[in-house]
Write an enzyme that holds these catalytic residues in place. Sequence first.
Site, short mmCIF file in Angstrom:
data_model
loop_
_atom_site.label_atom_id
_atom_site.label_comp_id
_atom_site.label_asym_id
_atom_site.label_seq_id
_atom_site.Cartn_x
_atom_site.Cartn_y
_atom_site.Cartn_z
CG ASP A 268 35.83 75.47 39.24
OD1 ASP A 268 35.69 76.87 38.54
OD2 ASP A 268 36.33 75.01 40.61
CE LYS B 196 38.57 77.59 40.68
NZ LYS B 196 39.02 76.22 40.94
CB CYS C 76 36.41 75.17 43.80
SG CYS C 76 37.76 74.00 43.06
#
Length: 206
Positions: A12, A112, A161
Amino acid sequence: MYAKDIALLVVDLQPDFMPGGALPCHQGDAIVPGIAALLASRKYATVVATQDWHPHDHASFASQHSGHKPLEVITLHGQSQTLWPDHCVQGSAGAALDPRVDWNTANLILRKGSDRQVDSYSAFRENFGPRGDRPATGLAGWLHERGITEVHVCGLARDYCVLWSAQDAAISGFRVRFLWELTRPVSANNDAAVRIALSEGGIEVL
């Protein structure tokens, strides 16, 4: 170059998780040059990047829950769910992978969090259900089929994450190394807890 059975997972690295973004991590932009250099060095034969990719009405957004504010915790599908500011909305500038990195070196870009009802911190599993038994994204199988035995993890956010991805990688049977200096947290106050979680998961911190 690292052995061919070692993969790099970049989690990310998106503008919304950097200063000025919708959900900024502490010094989130500071890791971009290091990650860009790492990919440019081509030390890893296998590179995976994840991209948070939410619909505009995602269930993790505080805006979808009347009377609630960002960072409040509710119960969603029987699990604790932190409510976030609207972030990484599909197709938005904040959801793009950071343009300062040459993503052409990545073998796979995994989006995702696209199911509006389910959050997805980890690159390996959705947030729904108990750890180790949550729905898989398919990444573990993809890596195993490529002969990967070890995963090095970096990116954003260290305390959500990246941590969950590292933990799930270990549960999925990979040796995991956590590239600490190439991660940044939502809150630095969580760093001690993250280190404990990594130690308990048998994950090496580099």
